[in-house]
Design an enzyme around this catalytic site. Structure first.
Site, PDB file in Angstrom:
ATOM      1  N   ARG A 317      82.042-111.432  -3.196  1.00  0.00           N
ATOM      2  CA  ARG A 317      82.886-112.104  -1.351  1.00  0.00           C
ATOM      3  C   ARG A 317      84.005-112.019  -2.268  1.00  0.00           C
ATOM      4  O   ARG A 317      85.725-112.161  -1.213  1.00  0.00           O
ATOM      5  CB  ARG A 317      81.774-112.679  -0.578  1.00  0.00           C
ATOM      6  CG  ARG A 317      80.557-111.484  -0.712  1.00  0.00           C
ATOM      7  CD  ARG A 317      80.063-112.337   0.916  1.00  0.00           C
ATOM      8  NE  ARG A 317      80.392-112.258   2.210  1.00  0.00           N
ATOM      9  CZ  ARG A 317      81.391-113.086   2.759  1.00  0.00           C
ATOM     10  NH1 ARG A 317      81.327-114.112   2.074  1.00  0.00           N
ATOM     11  NH2 ARG A 317      82.135-112.575   3.543  1.00  0.00           N
ATOM     12  N   CYS A 374      86.103-111.636 -17.476  1.00  0.00           N
ATOM     13  CA  CYS A 374      86.999-111.247 -18.132  1.00  0.00           C
ATOM     14  C   CYS A 374      87.689-110.982 -17.321  1.00  0.00           C
ATOM     15  O   CYS A 374      88.390-109.936 -17.040  1.00  0.00           O
ATOM     16  CB  CYS A 374      87.070-110.894 -19.433  1.00  0.00           C
ATOM     17  SG  CYS A 374      85.943-111.746 -20.570  1.00  0.00           S
TER      18      CYS A 374
END
Ligand SMILES: *Cc1c(COP(=O)(O)O)cnc(C)c1O
Length: 446
Positions: A317, A374
């Site tokens: 979210r 990443c």
């Protein structure tokens, strides 16, 4: 009812300390409270009872918010119906003990095979979102020799005043049929041999904090229902969708179920149609938190980073909607010793109220709370003032809705464990995934 409270420097959910849960089940771990789930559901049914409409109402939990079987089962035992958006969700509801005749099937792209499954088990209603879907459903029902009960999802063209990504009731959205076209589609539906028109529905958006747009949408549905009646098309039920917002930060006031539903129920109480509600977020959002551990502290010239073991793949979210979640420190001291301190506010796990007494030796700093994935978009909270050491436990609050349900395996990260607290007991309701499971379905070239 006391749900999240401080005991001896340790944050607890119901009767269980979060430090104990972390020690037993590891992190990251989603923690849900059965009492909080139950309270959220009863807030709906109590309101419907107070307005005298409970006997003609059905609360269909929108399972996409959190579809864990144990969560569904808690609601099924309370008599809930379910709102599903895929054949997969249908299978989940049935596996969790939900009754087929309380299922409504929403979604813009139902496949014929999904329709057939739903017809075979006898769901309550298909919420139809286009003329094309109506034609397909009629064909599928004909091939099975049965009648499909339908409602038309009408787009009332009201502005829900929420985040554009979760606003669904405007003309420009992909959802529902245009208000101006609905009557003609109903007329066509009524002429189809394997279709029975039973309802009308709408769903204008999510995380709605103002009850006015939903009440406005109800007005629009009701005038359409009356127009259809003069045309001999009888609407048995009105489904007002979901969307009620919850409190994510203590300075934002979400309405209670009673406050949110009252303006529309005043209008609906005068009617005789059956009523369907499709709450998702408001039944589960504040009944869950994500427990995570600080792995690395990385002070910097511009920002200090706290790298935790939960990431955007566990809780999407923030990255997806720039959503804000309260993040609090969980005391590491073992539970059980000593007396309980002041009980915390009832009903929810949100709020700075839940912050523990921080270690006085450690001054708070401003941290970016980030995961190890990443991506620069992998953040869980910006600019949080916390006194942190490596190894500390944190609770990311109000993550019961659209948390685990949206989790992925990005970066080949096993999805988190899920547990449910029930009084003094804690039950593992989904095992942490094992790495080998993540590529078990893949194969090398011959
Ligand atoms: C997502 C959805 C809901 C639930 O919305 P919440 O904002 O979580 O209450 C209800 N109905 C439909 C059709 C949905 O797509």
């Amino acid at each position: 009812m006391t749900l999240a409270f401080e005991r001896n420097g340790s944050l607890c959910v119901e009767g269980v300390s979060l430090a104990d849960i972390a020690a037993r089940f590891g992190t990251p771990c989603y923690v849900y409270s059965r009492a909080a789930l139950t309270a959220a559901f009863l807030a709906y049914t109590d309101t419907l009872r107070a307005h005298g409409v409970i006997d003609r109402s059905m609360v269909c939990y929108a399972i996409k918010a959190n579809s864990n079987l144990a969560v569904l089962n808690v609601f099924a035992r309370l008599g809930a119906g379910f709102d599903i958006v895929s054949g997969g969700e249908l299978a989940r509801v049935l596996a969790a003990g939900g009754s087929p005749d309380k299922i409504v099937f929403s979604g813009v792209g139902k496949k014929p095979a999904e329709m057939a499954e739903a017809l075979k088990v006898g769901i309550h209603c298909f919420n139809i979102e286009s003329a094309s879907e109506l034609a397909t459903l009629n064909e599928v029902a004909e091939s099975l020799g049965c009648i499909a009960r339908i409602s038309l999802r009408v787009n009332p063209d009201v502005d829900a005043k929420t985040h554009p990504y979760i606003s669904t009731g405007l003309k420009s959205n992909k959802f529902g049929v245009a208000y101006t076209e609905a009557h003609a589609i109903y007329r066509h539906a009524a002429s189809l041999r394997n279709i029975k028109v039973v309802g009308i529905d709408c769903h204008i958006g999510s995380q709605l904090l103002d009850p006015a747009p939903a009440a406005e949408a109800v007005d629009k549905l009701l005038s359409l229902v009356d127009a259809l009646a003069t045309d001999g098309i009888v609407i048995e039920h009105i489904d007002v969708g979901g969307g009620m917002g919850i409190t994510y930060r203590s300075d934002e006031a979400a309405p209670s179920a009673a406050e949110y539903l009252a303006p529309m129920l005043v209008k609906l109480a005068r009617r005789t149609e059956k009523l369907i509600f499709e709450p998702g977020r408001s039944l589960v959002g504040n009944a869950g938190l994500l427990l995570t551990r600080v792995d690395v502290l990385k002070p910097g010239e511009v920002k200090n980073f706290a790298i935790v073991d939960a990431a955007m793949n566990d809780l999407m979210r923030p990255a997806m909607y720039e959503a804000w979640h309260e993040i609090v420190k969980v005391g590491n001291s073992p539970a059980g010793a000593g007396v309980e301190s002041r009980p915390r506010t009832a009903g929810t796990l949100h709020g700075r109220e839940a912050v523990l007494r921080e270690n006085p030796a450690l001054p708070p700093s401003i941290y970016e709370i980030v995961g190890p994935v990443c991506e620069s978009g992998d953040w869980l909270g910006h600019d949080r003032s916390l006194a942190l050491s490596e190894g500390d436990l944190l609770a990311i609050l109000s993550t019961g809705a659209y948390g685990m349900a949206m989790a992925s395996n990005y970066n080949t990260r096993p999805r988190a464990a899920e547990v449910m607290v029930d009084g003094n007991d804690v039950h593992l309701i989904r095992q942490r995934e094992a790495v080998a499971q993540l590529f078990a379905l893949e194969s090398l070239l011959p």
